[in-house]
Design a protein around this motif. Structure first.
Motif, PDB file in Angstrom:
ATOM      1  N   GLU A   1       0.828  -1.225   0.000  1.00 29.53           N
ATOM      2  CA  GLU A   1       0.000   0.000   0.000  1.00 29.53           C
ATOM      3  C   GLU A   1       0.854   1.263   0.000  1.00 29.53           C
ATOM      4  OE1 GLU A   1      -1.088  -2.680   2.107  1.00 29.53           O
ATOM      5  OE2 GLU A   1      -2.240  -3.126   0.297  1.00 29.53           O
ATOM      6  N   GLY A   2       2.174   1.062  -0.132  1.00 30.97           N
ATOM      7  CA  GLY A   2       3.054   2.233  -0.207  1.00 30.97           C
ATOM      8  C   GLY A   2       3.482   2.772   1.150  1.00 30.97           C
ATOM      9  N   HIS A   3       3.250   2.025   2.218  1.00 32.38           N
ATOM     10  CA  HIS A   3       3.692   2.467   3.549  1.00 32.38           C
ATOM     11  C   HIS A   3       5.139   2.050   3.771  1.00 32.38           C
ATOM     12  CE1 HIS A   3      -0.801   1.911   4.277  1.00 32.38           C
ATOM     13  NE2 HIS A   3      -0.570   3.233   4.234  1.00 32.38           N
ATOM     14  N   VAL A   4       5.900   2.944   4.390  1.00 31.48           N
ATOM     15  CA  VAL A   4       7.308   2.646   4.678  1.00 31.48           C
ATOM     16  C   VAL A   4       7.399   1.694   5.860  1.00 31.48           C
ATOM     17  CG1 VAL A   4       9.544   3.617   5.304  1.00 31.48           C
ATOM     18  CG2 VAL A   4       8.027   4.887   3.782  1.00 31.48           C
ATOM     19  N   LEU A   5       8.087   0.572   5.652  1.00 30.91           N
ATOM     20  CA  LEU A   5       8.259  -0.425   6.714  1.00 30.91           C
ATOM     21  C   LEU A   5       9.581  -0.251   7.433  1.00 30.91           C
ATOM     22  CD1 LEU A   5       6.959  -3.573   4.803  1.00 30.91           C
ATOM     23  CD2 LEU A   5       5.723  -2.101   6.398  1.00 30.91           C
ATOM     24  N   SER A   6      10.589   0.171   6.713  1.00 34.64           N
ATOM     25  CA  SER A   6      11.891   0.397   7.350  1.00 34.64           C
ATOM     26  C   SER A   6      12.707   1.380   6.538  1.00 34.64           C
ATOM     27  CB  SER A   6      12.656  -0.926   7.486  1.00 34.64           C
ATOM     28  OG  SER A   6      13.051  -1.395   6.218  1.00 34.64           O
ATOM     29  N   GLY A   7      13.666   2.019   7.203  1.00 32.75           N
ATOM     30  CA  GLY A   7      14.521   2.989   6.526  1.00 32.75           C
ATOM     31  C   GLY A   7      14.071   4.412   6.787  1.00 32.75           C
ATOM     32  N   GLN A   8      14.980   5.339   6.531  1.00 26.02           N
ATOM     33  CA  GLN A   8      14.722   6.762   6.749  1.00 26.02           C
ATOM     34  C   GLN A   8      14.067   7.387   5.525  1.00 26.02           C
ATOM     35  OE1 GLN A   8      15.813   8.680   9.499  1.00 26.02           O
ATOM     36  NE2 GLN A   8      16.306   6.740  10.500  1.00 26.02           N
ATOM     37  N   GLY A   9      13.106   8.274   5.751  1.00 21.01           N
ATOM     38  CA  GLY A   9      12.552   9.037   4.648  1.00 21.01           C
ATOM     39  C   GLY A   9      11.167   8.572   4.241  1.00 21.01           C
ATOM     40  N   LYS A  10      10.560   9.344   3.349  1.00 24.08           N
ATOM     41  CA  LYS A  10       9.207   9.053   2.885  1.00 24.08           C
ATOM     42  C   LYS A  10       9.248   8.291   1.562  1.00 24.08           C
ATOM     43  CE  LYS A  10       7.370  13.076   2.462  1.00 24.08           C
ATOM     44  NZ  LYS A  10       6.244  14.001   2.178  1.00 24.08           N
ATOM     45  N   ALA A  11       8.157   7.587   1.273  1.00 18.94           N
ATOM     46  CA  ALA A  11       7.986   6.995  -0.057  1.00 18.94           C
ATOM     47  C   ALA A  11       7.383   8.063  -0.960  1.00 18.94           C
ATOM     48  CB  ALA A  11       7.077   5.779   0.021  1.00 18.94           C
ATOM     49  N   SER A  12       7.873   8.153  -2.183  1.00 19.76           N
ATOM     50  CA  SER A  12       7.337   9.109  -3.139  1.00 19.76           C
ATOM     51  C   SER A  12       5.870   8.813  -3.416  1.00 19.76           C
ATOM     52  CB  SER A  12       8.137   8.987  -4.435  1.00 19.76           C
ATOM     53  OG  SER A  12       7.433   9.563  -5.503  1.00 19.76           O
ATOM     54  N   ALA A  13       5.113   9.862  -3.733  1.00 18.85           N
ATOM     55  CA  ALA A  13       3.721   9.660  -4.154  1.00 18.85           C
ATOM     56  C   ALA A  13       3.660   8.762  -5.379  1.00 18.85           C
ATOM     57  CB  ALA A  13       3.071  11.014  -4.458  1.00 18.85           C
ATOM     58  N   GLU A  14       4.732   8.765  -6.165  1.00 12.11           N
ATOM     59  CA  GLU A  14       4.763   7.944  -7.370  1.00 12.11           C
ATOM     60  C   GLU A  14       4.832   6.447  -7.078  1.00 12.11           C
ATOM     61  OE1 GLU A  14       8.093   9.734  -9.351  1.00 12.11           O
ATOM     62  OE2 GLU A  14       6.850  11.287 -10.285  1.00 12.11           O
ATOM     63  N   THR A  15       5.009   6.094  -5.801  1.00 16.28           N
ATOM     64  CA  THR A  15       5.001   4.685  -5.418  1.00 16.28           C
ATOM     65  C   THR A  15       3.715   4.003  -5.885  1.00 16.28           C
ATOM     66  OG1 THR A  15       6.344   5.268  -3.503  1.00 16.28           O
ATOM     67  CG2 THR A  15       5.315   3.094  -3.467  1.00 16.28           C
ATOM     68  N   ALA A  16       2.609   4.746  -5.893  1.00 20.98           N
ATOM     69  CA  ALA A  16       1.327   4.186  -6.337  1.00 20.98           C
ATOM     70  C   ALA A  16       1.423   3.621  -7.758  1.00 20.98           C
ATOM     71  CB  ALA A  16       0.243   5.266  -6.279  1.00 20.98           C
ATOM     72  N   LEU A  17       2.131   4.343  -8.641  1.00 20.36           N
ATOM     73  CA  LEU A  17       2.240   3.876 -10.026  1.00 20.36           C
ATOM     74  C   LEU A  17       3.229   2.714 -10.125  1.00 20.36           C
ATOM     75  CD1 LEU A  17       1.382   4.042 -12.906  1.00 20.36           C
ATOM     76  CD2 LEU A  17       2.644   6.184 -13.160  1.00 20.36           C
ATOM     77  N   HIS A  18       4.295   2.751  -9.323  1.00 19.72           N
ATOM     78  CA  HIS A  18       5.195   1.589  -9.262  1.00 19.72           C
ATOM     79  C   HIS A  18       4.393   0.336  -8.882  1.00 19.72           C
ATOM     80  CE1 HIS A  18       9.420   3.410  -9.202  1.00 19.72           C
ATOM     81  NE2 HIS A  18       8.637   4.471  -9.254  1.00 19.72           N
ATOM     82  N   LEU A  19       3.556   0.463  -7.839  1.00 18.56           N
ATOM     83  CA  LEU A  19       2.786  -0.696  -7.357  1.00 18.56           C
ATOM     84  C   LEU A  19       1.791  -1.175  -8.414  1.00 18.56           C
ATOM     85  CD1 LEU A  19       2.260   0.479  -3.678  1.00 18.56           C
ATOM     86  CD2 LEU A  19       3.498  -1.583  -4.399  1.00 18.56           C
ATOM     87  N   GLU A  20       1.169  -0.241  -9.100  1.00 17.02           N
ATOM     88  CA  GLU A  20       0.206  -0.614 -10.156  1.00 17.02           C
ATOM     89  C   GLU A  20       0.908  -1.447 -11.232  1.00 17.02           C
ATOM     90  OE1 GLU A  20      -2.921   0.746  -9.641  1.00 17.02           O
ATOM     91  OE2 GLU A  20      -3.723  -0.574 -11.200  1.00 17.02           O
ATOM     92  N   ILE A  21       2.093  -1.013 -11.635  1.00 12.48           N
ATOM     93  CA  ILE A  21       2.846  -1.725 -12.677  1.00 12.48           C
ATOM     94  C   ILE A  21       3.258  -3.115 -12.189  1.00 12.48           C
ATOM     95  CG2 ILE A  21       5.044  -1.720 -13.943  1.00 12.48           C
ATOM     96  CD1 ILE A  21       4.723   1.426 -14.039  1.00 12.48           C
ATOM     97  N   ILE A  22       3.689  -3.176 -10.939  1.00  8.53           N
ATOM     98  CA  ILE A  22       4.113  -4.460 -10.377  1.00  8.53           C
ATOM     99  C   ILE A  22       2.943  -5.433 -10.328  1.00  8.53           C
ATOM    100  CG2 ILE A  22       4.841  -5.530  -8.193  1.00  8.53           C
ATOM    101  CD1 ILE A  22       6.635  -2.910  -7.876  1.00  8.53           C
ATOM    102  N   LYS A  23       1.781  -4.914  -9.920  1.00 12.63           N
ATOM    103  CA  LYS A  23       0.612  -5.789  -9.782  1.00 12.63           C
ATOM    104  C   LYS A  23       0.074  -6.237 -11.143  1.00 12.63           C
ATOM    105  CE  LYS A  23      -0.549  -3.805  -5.286  1.00 12.63           C
ATOM    106  NZ  LYS A  23      -1.345  -2.762  -4.591  1.00 12.63           N
ATOM    107  N   VAL A  24      -0.042  -5.304 -12.071  1.00 15.78           N
ATOM    108  CA  VAL A  24      -0.650  -5.646 -13.370  1.00 15.78           C
ATOM    109  C   VAL A  24       0.311  -6.448 -14.248  1.00 15.78           C
ATOM    110  CG1 VAL A  24      -1.617  -4.714 -15.512  1.00 15.78           C
ATOM    111  CG2 VAL A  24      -2.174  -3.631 -13.322  1.00 15.78           C
ATOM    112  N   CYS A  25       1.584  -6.082 -14.229  1.00  9.83           N
ATOM    113  CA  CYS A  25       2.535  -6.677 -15.177  1.00  9.83           C
ATOM    114  C   CYS A  25       3.423  -7.748 -14.544  1.00  9.83           C
ATOM    115  CB  CYS A  25       3.431  -5.588 -15.772  1.00  9.83           C
ATOM    116  SG  CYS A  25       2.530  -4.219 -16.509  1.00  9.83           S
ATOM    117  N   GLY A  26       3.293  -7.951 -13.253  1.00 10.34           N
ATOM    118  CA  GLY A  26       4.177  -8.913 -12.611  1.00 10.34           C
ATOM    119  C   GLY A  26       5.638  -8.488 -12.650  1.00 10.34           C
ATOM    120  N   ALA A  27       5.874  -7.180 -12.707  1.00 15.92           N
ATOM    121  CA  ALA A  27       7.247  -6.672 -12.799  1.00 15.92           C
ATOM    122  C   ALA A  27       8.009  -6.919 -11.502  1.00 15.92           C
ATOM    123  CB  ALA A  27       7.231  -5.182 -13.108  1.00 15.92           C
ATOM    124  N   GLY A  28       9.314  -7.149 -11.627  1.00 13.31           N
ATOM    125  CA  GLY A  28      10.192  -7.312 -10.475  1.00 13.31           C
ATOM    126  C   GLY A  28      10.996  -6.054 -10.198  1.00 13.31           C
TER     127      GLY A  28
END
Lengths: 216, 216, 216, 216
Positions: free
Chosen positions: B67-94
């Motif tokens: 869902e784009g929530h940061v689990l570990s590490g310093q800093g925020k996830a970019s708003a663009e994480t949503a599009l990364h996740l969409e591509i990963i889910k639809v295309c099975g991208a690694g």
């Protein structure tokens, strides 16, 4: 600033200048680069005048006061120090990076030529995601105007003409046929603004070519 | 994924980001880059938002959930994480590599401007041997259409508009005035697709110039 | 060839491929590169098919015989091996370097489009000092014609069409929308011809632009 | 000059040649580069003819006398040594750097084509801050003319035609379809003038494109 901090900043500035030369943005003896060591009293670390900016070792940087006088180090301060100081005073900048890139040299003159006269103009950059790399810009859906001034060998006069434009400038100022001044709160921020503005200048150049070939 | 595998992937992603910056495809704080650490549950390794992507050490990468929530590490996830996740889910991208190159920024907008409207367009690439560098393309003698969408600061809305286009996209998607998303089964495959698509975008730009000067 | 010689040649070829990728002439999985290990029987050292040519270690190169069969090493030989072998047999080349550059991809197609038809054309290069970098050229004051062929996924057919053109070719052959084959007596000579021909292709592109803007 | 000084100069020249090749200004076997070891008698250190200038080790440089005869080292002196010597004698240069860049090759020919004839022309560079990187230029607000000559394989004849132009040349001379000769008091000064002139040539090229697209 402690000696350790000065040493660290000198290393960082020397390294940034090497990167900037590597990208072709300060060929020959072109460009100049400064960082604020302290604000009270104002002390700058900068490259001496007339040297090749891509190969200045940290120990070869000079220290300059708020009137542009050299306090320590070998060599003279560039006449352009006046404009560095103007930007630092008006904008509260912690670092100023002045480059001579192909797109910056070309479009700075074009901005003046397009303008109504008086040696002033502006380059409009709009609807580009990269604009968000400029501090304070939150959306691509806007226009940013980089002010441009006619070139002048009298840096005191040029700094005076720049003064009223700096507060509203998007961390960048163009001097016609000369290049770009970019700045930021600190060296990292100034490098970020420099990369963003140089990218946008090159993009503007391609946009002009594309508009010309699709206008047929 | 084991700690050793995570460490290896973090090194590889950090190194890829350095190379991508070196090529001028993610200046300033532009671009973003992610790798899938595990699919069940979905875990991404990615660069934090708002940093210079060319100098992110492996230890400075963050881990993000589906869902784009940061689990570990310093800093925020970019708003663009949503599009990364969409591509990963639809295309099975690694891995998803998002760049801001000159040609990608320019031609993504041109594709939209040429289209009928509705904020959708496509860039046609045809009769080029380099197309065979895209997984699944077996001959130069074909047309490949890279979908293009108008830019939007609402990444959730943008991801929804991207969704129906992703399954047929040639491992690449353009966002107008913004840049390219390229992906692949794993980081190596995504890098290959990125290099191929960036080459083809630059080639398309040169084709447009050549067509204009030979049309006289 | 002794094992020590093979090892030295493998290092040199791997290093040359790294340099060629660095220049942007074999992005993605594009390009292929071979050296002759022995003429009797014919043995080639070359990169395997479908890999990123910029990061092939010396030990990852394969050995191939005169019919294109892999004798040792991991991976397949590219279908393009047929054209490498044709060039080696007809021209007595000791190394063949096949690149996918921007100018090579663009002007190879342009050469075909300008020609009378039949999938054959040539790119004329003339009055340039750099022509003297091609073995056998003694003055700038001449025209050199680089033959160009339409692209074909049938490499056996393509090699047959190339055959009659190779003996007179200036150590280079263009395949439309695809790229350049450059060769020489040995790897050093092939690299020299590659650099010269890529320079001349880029120069030809600039000449076309200059001619267009001065024709007004 | 002592052996230690010769060794240091050989290292500096070899390193400069590596940088120049890295920038794409001496591809293949193009370009040539020399430094003055002593004026009385005249002794030059230079690269041998017909080698790849980007990978010449300091020990592979040759020593040449004032008539262009090789005094020590492997290999021949280039026929272009005659023009290096002419520049050294007329201008008192301590180093001569001769490059084959894209813009230098293109605009040298253009300068001749624009001229009245007689195989002579000049490239005007004006109103550019970077002009101040040329020794003796104190303001951007001026015109500098880089002389250009038609190419000639007879280097003795070419040197004679260059002779009357050298004293007033801005540390640079263009040979049509061939490239640039840049020089200076010593190697550092020659490198500075080379970077400045190559920058200005590339800028002139962009100015020509911009003028064409804004003239519509």
């Amino acid at each position: 600033m402690s000696d350790a901090n000065t040493t660290a900043l000198a290393k960082a500035l020397s390294s940034a200048m090497g990167e900037i030369h590597q990208r072709g943005w300060c060929d020959g003896t072109g460009g100049n680069f400064s960082c604020v060591l302290s604000q009270q009293p104002l002390r700058l670390l900068m490259a001496p005048s007339g040297v090749h900016k891509g190969s200045v070792a940290p120990r070869d940087l000079i220290q300059v006061d708020g009137e542009g006088h050299v306090l320590s180090g070998q060599g003279k301060a560039s006449a352009e120090t006046a404009l560095h100081l103007e930007i630092i005073k008006v904008c509260g900048a912690g670092a100023v990076l002045h480059t001579h890139s192909q797109a910056g040299t070309l479009l700075s003159q074009w901005a003046i030529d397009q303008a109504a006269g008086g040696g002033r103009g502006a380059l409009e950059l709009k609807s580009l995601e990269m604009l968000k790399g400029l501090e304070g810009v939150k959306t691509h859906d806007c226009s940013v105007f980089v002010p441009a001034l006619a070139n002048d060998q009298d840096l005191s006069a040029l700094s005076s003409r720049a003064n009223p434009l700096l507060a509203d400038a998007p961390h960048g100022l163009l001097i016609a046929g000369h290049g770009l001044y970019a700045w930021g709160r600190n060296l990292g921020s100034a490098m970020r603004h420099l990369e963003i503005l140089e990218f946008l200048l090159e993009q503007r150049w391609r946009q002009l070519l594309l508009a010309a070939i699709t206008a047929r």
